[in-house]
Enzyme design. Structure first.
Site, PDB file in Angstrom:
ATOM      1  N   ARG A 101       1.125   4.419  16.458  1.00  0.00           N
ATOM      2  CA  ARG A 101       0.641   5.395  15.470  1.00  0.00           C
ATOM      3  C   ARG A 101       0.852   6.849  15.873  1.00  0.00           C
ATOM      4  O   ARG A 101       1.333   7.640  15.073  1.00  0.00           O
ATOM      5  CB  ARG A 101      -0.831   5.143  15.111  1.00  0.00           C
ATOM      6  CG  ARG A 101      -1.108   3.790  14.425  1.00  0.00           C
ATOM      7  CD  ARG A 101      -0.043   3.413  13.455  1.00  0.00           C
ATOM      8  NE  ARG A 101      -0.356   2.257  12.635  1.00  0.00           N
ATOM      9  CZ  ARG A 101       0.500   1.272  12.383  1.00  0.00           C
ATOM     10  NH1 ARG A 101       1.697   1.252  12.945  1.00  0.00           N
ATOM     11  NH2 ARG A 101       0.161   0.288  11.586  1.00  0.00           N
TER      12      ARG A 101
ATOM     13  N   ASP B 214      -6.306   2.712  11.993  1.00  0.00           N
ATOM     14  CA  ASP B 214      -5.064   3.480  11.881  1.00  0.00           C
ATOM     15  C   ASP B 214      -5.237   4.831  11.203  1.00  0.00           C
ATOM     16  O   ASP B 214      -4.596   5.809  11.577  1.00  0.00           O
ATOM     17  CB  ASP B 214      -3.986   2.641  11.187  1.00  0.00           C
ATOM     18  CG  ASP B 214      -3.475   1.540  12.094  1.00  0.00           C
ATOM     19  OD1 ASP B 214      -3.536   1.732  13.329  1.00  0.00           O
ATOM     20  OD2 ASP B 214      -3.019   0.502  11.602  1.00  0.00           O
TER      21      ASP B 214
ATOM     22  N   ASP C 155       0.818  -1.229   0.000  1.00  0.00           N
ATOM     23  CA  ASP C 155       0.000   0.000   0.000  1.00  0.00           C
ATOM     24  C   ASP C 155       0.844   1.266   0.000  1.00  0.00           C
ATOM     25  O   ASP C 155       0.652   2.145  -0.832  1.00  0.00           O
ATOM     26  CB  ASP C 155      -0.933   0.030   1.223  1.00  0.00           C
ATOM     27  CG  ASP C 155      -2.087  -0.954   1.094  1.00  0.00           C
ATOM     28  OD1 ASP C 155      -2.410  -1.339  -0.037  1.00  0.00           O
ATOM     29  OD2 ASP C 155      -2.655  -1.327   2.139  1.00  0.00           O
TER      30      ASP C 155
ATOM     31  N   SER D 206      -1.922 -10.011   6.999  1.00  0.00           N
ATOM     32  CA  SER D 206      -1.466  -8.635   7.193  1.00  0.00           C
ATOM     33  C   SER D 206      -0.860  -8.578   8.598  1.00  0.00           C
ATOM     34  O   SER D 206      -1.517  -8.917   9.585  1.00  0.00           O
ATOM     35  CB  SER D 206      -2.652  -7.684   7.077  1.00  0.00           C
ATOM     36  OG  SER D 206      -2.302  -6.458   7.665  1.00  0.00           O
TER      37      SER D 206
HETATM   38  N1  ARG Z   1      -6.462  -4.277  15.405  1.00  0.00           N
HETATM   39  C1  ARG Z   1      -5.240  -3.660  15.782  1.00  0.00           C
HETATM   40  C2  ARG Z   1      -5.412  -2.207  16.038  1.00  0.00           C
HETATM   41  O1  ARG Z   1      -6.353  -1.638  15.562  1.00  0.00           O
HETATM   42  C3  ARG Z   1      -4.130  -3.912  14.792  1.00  0.00           C
HETATM   43  C4  ARG Z   1      -4.345  -3.301  13.442  1.00  0.00           C
HETATM   44  C5  ARG Z   1      -3.282  -3.646  12.423  1.00  0.00           C
HETATM   45  N2  ARG Z   1      -3.232  -5.065  12.176  1.00  0.00           N
HETATM   46  C6  ARG Z   1      -2.588  -5.667  11.173  1.00  0.00           C
HETATM   47  N3  ARG Z   1      -2.585  -6.946  11.190  1.00  0.00           N
HETATM   48  N4  ARG Z   1      -1.964  -5.007  10.238  1.00  0.00           N
HETATM   49  O2  ARG Z   1      -4.606  -1.610  16.681  1.00  0.00           O
END
Ligand code: ARG
Length: 387
Positions: free
Chosen positions: A91, A120, A13, A171
């Protein structure tokens, strides 16, 4: 030329984002955050260049991640639906770094590669709105024409990008506080995760137990097995040990900020051990009201972190409360690890409120059993008519 600073992870991405933004006439500056994920940073740098980035920053944010994000959250015992927030905590830190670089580079645009379905995007953009509202945000993945990963790949091929991406089954988001895993077969929430979904932990049922001693000073881990270490080192060490016992594995359904329920696997050996140890010390040194109230604070703290409100006023106020409570969270906790079990086997503190002479059922208790009679009578008074 319009300049944009992009939070670059090195995946498909964000790599396609670099090219897409370049095609739209932006000069792209890519920021790669090192927060303890096990990747080849030289390779990521090359990938960003090949995608068209004009400038690349690789920022070592590990120390800042531990001191400014992980430790305050550990002290608060912030948690969201059983999740120790590894991704969520990273983040705001990355967002902060991107803003710093935007100022240095005099860029007016900030960008991320998050989808419109996830948390995110909310975390990046809320952080940016609170830190630097005058900078404009671009979210290419929400806007562009590609409808699937395959279409993105196709575009990358057409544009001659040499991404050299391994075909990924899941992912994965990793940092030193934990790993988050979703997508692929995991989307069937009714099915056991395939063994290869777990990225760092191993489950071997016949492993001998191991004992660990963790010392805390004012809520911060300061020594492991009597050796003084920086908190960051303790976290790395506990991950190494804990992953052999599959500690901190979780298979959760969680409620995303955007109203979707999702299934995610988590691996966070160090977080699991440190939360359990920290909490056991709090049960020893806090009075019951503080303990109960702090539980409410952990829930709220976890929710704020999860929802992207790291830079909100309330999180700051909660930190001040938590900080005040941590003065007495000093002492030692002994832990025994068994496969998938992290068991506290002892705790000690000079601020302990546990009084053996009161608690004992043996000889010589300071507690006079006859006091109980009047106490119970008084307790019952509001519940019945006294004869
Ligand atoms: N669900 C988690 C969060 O919102 C992780 C999100 C990212 N997960 C991933 N497998 N890329 O913080």
């Amino acid at each position: 030329m319009k300049k944009v600073v992009l939070a670059y992870s090195g995946g498909l991405d964000t790599s396609v984002c670099v090219r897409w933004l370049t095609d739209k006439g932006y000069t792209v500056i890519a920021v790669i955050a090192d927060i303890g994920q096990k990747v080849d940073f030289a390779k990521l740098r090359e990938r960003a260049i090949s995608a068209g980035a004009k400038e690349i920053y690789v920022a070592d944010l590990k120390k800042r991640f531990v001191e400014e994000f992980i430790l305050p959250t550990l002290k608060a015992e912030g948690v969201y639906q059983g999740y120790y927030l590894a991704t969520a905590l990273s983040r705001p830190l990355i967002a902060q770094k991107v803003v710093e670089i935007a100022y240095r580079e005099k860029a007016e645009y900030l960008a991320h590669g998050c989808t419109g379905k996830g948390n995110d995007q909310v975390r990046f953009e809320l952080s940016w709105k609170l830190l630097s509202p005058q900078l404009k945000v671009i979210a290419p993945v929400r806007e562009w024409e590609f409808k699937s990963r395959d279409e993105e790949m196709e575009y990358a091929r057409e544009k001659g990008l040499d991404l050299n991406l391994e075909r990924l089954t899941y992912s994965i988001d990793e940092n030193l506080w934990g790993v988050s895993i979703e997508c692929g077969e995991l989307e069937d929430a009714g099915k056991k995760p395939p063994a290869d979904a777990w990225q760092i932990t191993h489950l071997e049922s016949r492993r001998d137990p191991v004992r660990l001693k963790i010392e805390f000073d004012q809520g911060i881990p300061v020594a492991l097995d009597e050796k003084r270490m920086e908190a960051g080192e303790i976290i790395v060490r506990l991950n190494e040990i804990g992953k052999e016992y599959a500690i901190g594995r979780k298979d959760l359904i969680e409620d995303r900020v955007v109203g979707i329920k999702s299934r995610e696997l988590y691996e966070a050996p160090s977080a699991e051990i440190l939360y359990i140890a920290h909490h056991s010390l709090e049960t020893l040194v806090f009075d019951k009201d503080t303990l109960d109230f702090k539980h409410l604070v952990s829930l709220k703290y976890g929710e704020l972190v999860y929802k992207g409100l790291w830079f909100s006023p309330l999180r700051g106020f909660l930190d001040r409360f938590v900080e005040a409570t941590q003065k007495k969270v000093s002492g030692e906790v002994e832990i025994e690890l068994h496969p998938q079990v992290c068991q506290v086997i002892g705790r000690k503190s000079r601020y302990s409120l546990y009084d053996r002479d009161l608690a004992t059922y043996g000889q010589g208790s300071k507690f006079e059993s006859r006091w109980a009679e009047g106490f119970i009578k008084i307790l019952s008074m509001g519940l019945r008519k006294i004869d």
